[in-house]
Write a protein that holds these residues in place. Structure first.
Motif, PDB file in Angstrom:
ATOM      1  N   ASP A   1     -25.756  -3.899  25.587  1.00 58.04           N
ATOM      2  CA  ASP A   1     -25.769  -2.989  26.801  1.00 58.04           C
ATOM      3  C   ASP A   1     -26.709  -3.373  27.809  1.00 58.04           C
ATOM      4  N   GLU A   2     -27.790  -4.061  27.597  1.00 53.13           N
ATOM      5  CA  GLU A   2     -28.502  -4.656  28.714  1.00 53.13           C
ATOM      6  C   GLU A   2     -27.735  -5.793  29.414  1.00 53.13           C
ATOM      7  N   ASP A   3     -27.036  -6.587  28.856  1.00 59.36           N
ATOM      8  CA  ASP A   3     -26.107  -7.536  29.557  1.00 59.36           C
ATOM      9  C   ASP A   3     -25.279  -6.799  30.501  1.00 59.36           C
ATOM     10  N   THR A   4     -24.533  -6.022  30.118  1.00 60.01           N
ATOM     11  CA  THR A   4     -23.711  -5.012  30.712  1.00 60.01           C
ATOM     12  C   THR A   4     -24.309  -4.608  32.052  1.00 60.01           C
TER      13      THR A   4
ATOM     14  N   ILE B   1     -15.524 -14.822  21.368  1.00 58.12           N
ATOM     15  CA  ILE B   1     -16.707 -14.500  22.512  1.00 58.12           C
ATOM     16  C   ILE B   1     -17.455 -13.232  21.884  1.00 58.12           C
ATOM     17  N   PRO B   2     -18.731 -13.164  21.416  1.00 58.10           N
ATOM     18  CA  PRO B   2     -19.104 -11.879  20.947  1.00 58.10           C
ATOM     19  C   PRO B   2     -19.144 -10.868  22.232  1.00 58.10           C
TER      20      PRO B   2
ATOM     21  N   ALA C   1     -21.140 -16.645  26.719  1.00 58.78           N
ATOM     22  CA  ALA C   1     -21.899 -15.966  25.828  1.00 58.78           C
ATOM     23  C   ALA C   1     -23.072 -15.188  26.311  1.00 58.78           C
ATOM     24  N   PRO C   2     -22.959 -14.331  25.801  1.00 56.33           N
ATOM     25  CA  PRO C   2     -24.398 -13.093  25.878  1.00 56.33           C
ATOM     26  C   PRO C   2     -25.507 -13.771  25.441  1.00 56.33           C
ATOM     27  N   ASP C   3     -26.785 -13.373  26.262  1.00 59.39           N
ATOM     28  CA  ASP C   3     -27.954 -13.972  25.555  1.00 59.39           C
ATOM     29  C   ASP C   3     -28.087 -14.013  24.066  1.00 59.39           C
ATOM     30  N   GLU C   4     -28.860 -14.943  23.804  1.00 59.54           N
ATOM     31  CA  GLU C   4     -29.129 -15.337  22.148  1.00 59.54           C
ATOM     32  C   GLU C   4     -27.856 -15.303  21.572  1.00 59.54           C
ATOM     33  N   THR C   5     -26.627 -15.669  21.835  1.00 64.64           N
ATOM     34  CA  THR C   5     -25.625 -15.446  21.016  1.00 64.64           C
ATOM     35  C   THR C   5     -24.968 -16.966  21.393  1.00 64.64           C
ATOM     36  N   LYS C   6     -23.686 -17.252  20.878  1.00 63.08           N
ATOM     37  CA  LYS C   6     -22.921 -18.323  21.053  1.00 63.08           C
ATOM     38  C   LYS C   6     -21.501 -18.065  21.182  1.00 63.08           C
ATOM     39  N   VAL C   7     -20.656 -18.889  21.513  1.00 64.69           N
ATOM     40  CA  VAL C   7     -19.332 -18.781  21.508  1.00 64.69           C
ATOM     41  C   VAL C   7     -18.760 -19.768  20.772  1.00 64.69           C
ATOM     42  N   GLU C   8     -17.933 -19.444  19.871  1.00 60.76           N
ATOM     43  CA  GLU C   8     -17.238 -20.558  18.929  1.00 60.76           C
ATOM     44  C   GLU C   8     -15.889 -20.637  19.391  1.00 60.76           C
ATOM     45  N   VAL C   9     -15.511 -22.104  19.531  1.00 60.75           N
ATOM     46  CA  VAL C   9     -14.459 -22.518  20.041  1.00 60.75           C
ATOM     47  C   VAL C   9     -13.510 -23.362  19.052  1.00 60.75           C
ATOM     48  N   VAL C  10     -12.650 -23.139  18.813  1.00 59.19           N
ATOM     49  CA  VAL C  10     -11.715 -23.883  17.749  1.00 59.19           C
ATOM     50  C   VAL C  10     -10.148 -24.348  18.486  1.00 59.19           C
ATOM     51  N   GLN C  11     -10.145 -25.671  18.082  1.00 61.12           N
ATOM     52  CA  GLN C  11      -9.154 -26.472  18.575  1.00 61.12           C
ATOM     53  C   GLN C  11      -7.898 -26.355  17.600  1.00 61.12           C
ATOM     54  N   TYR C  12      -6.750 -25.966  18.185  1.00 58.58           N
ATOM     55  CA  TYR C  12      -5.542 -25.575  16.962  1.00 58.58           C
ATOM     56  C   TYR C  12      -4.635 -26.870  17.274  1.00 58.58           C
ATOM     57  N   CYS C  13      -4.308 -27.619  16.207  1.00 56.10           N
ATOM     58  CA  CYS C  13      -3.271 -28.767  16.163  1.00 56.10           C
ATOM     59  C   CYS C  13      -1.996 -28.559  15.381  1.00 56.10           C
TER      60      CYS C  13
END
Length: 215
Positions: A208-211, A203-204, A179-191
């Protein structure tokens, strides 16, 4: 259909739900999506069929499917024809890593329909899950996934919003670090029928600064 392609195909109910989730989770400003491991077309077909909430307007202006194996790509095109979307997908026979490298660094070398606006493009990747332990480990180390580990995948995709289709036992700690700073990764399980088949990490794109910090 080749044996490898059959083994790796995404179940249709899962592909359909992933397409719905991509349509809602990915920012509406993203209007092009690339299926980087096209396989026999399950995900690309579902993406081409995805609509906005009105149920009619296509969610994606452009759907691109890339597949390295010619017989598998031909099978995908045949499957797409059965669903009436073969002409709604741009089919590319080739290496998706090489394509992205050219897209980012030398886009003028690509055909016009493959020259994309990076800011309006999102990626979906369902890579092979080879490697020791993916089907037996309680927590699967994504760095051991073969032939492409997590670092290679994320390194190639990080400049764009991307979704990774991964084993259901994947190490969430490794995914969270993407996850880039100040963001989050959303994870979904599929059944399917109550049993988890896989997870997708949404994943966002890195800012630019992270890169710059990792170059």
């Amino acid at each position: 259909m080749t044996e490898d392609a059959w083994y790796g195909v995404t179940p249709e109910p899962v592909a359909t739900q992933i397409a719905r989730d991509l349509a809602s989770i990915i920012n509406p400003s993203k209007t092009t999506i690339i299926d980087l491991f096209g396989g026999v077309g399950a995900n690309a077909i579902s993406l081409a069929l995805a609509t906005h909430q009105d149920g009619e307007t296509p969610r994606w202006d452009k759907v691109i499917a890339i597949e390295l194996d010619a017989p598998t790509l031909a099978c995908a095109q045949h499957n797409a024809s059965l669903y009436g979307v073969v002409d709604d997908i741009i089919w590319v026979l080739g290496d998706s890593f090489k394509y992205l490298d050219i897209l980012l660094n030398s886009p003028d070398k690509l055909e016009d329909e493959l020259q994309l606006d990076i800011e309006s493009t999102a990626l979906f990747a369902s890579p092979p899950w080879g490697g020791p332990g993916y089907s037996t480990d309680k927590i699967f180390d994504l760095n051991t996934m073969e032939p492409y580990g997590l670092a290679k995948l994320h390194g190639a995709y990080r400049t764009m919003d991307h979704a990774l289709y991964l084993p259901r036992t994947s190490d969430l700690r490794q995914i969270a670090k993407l996850a880039p700073d100040e963001t989050k990764v959303e994870v979904v399980q599929y059944c399917v029928e109550g049993a988890s088949k896989a997870m997708v990490a949404y994943i966002p794109a890195a800012r630019d600064e992270d890169t710059n910090e990792e170059t």
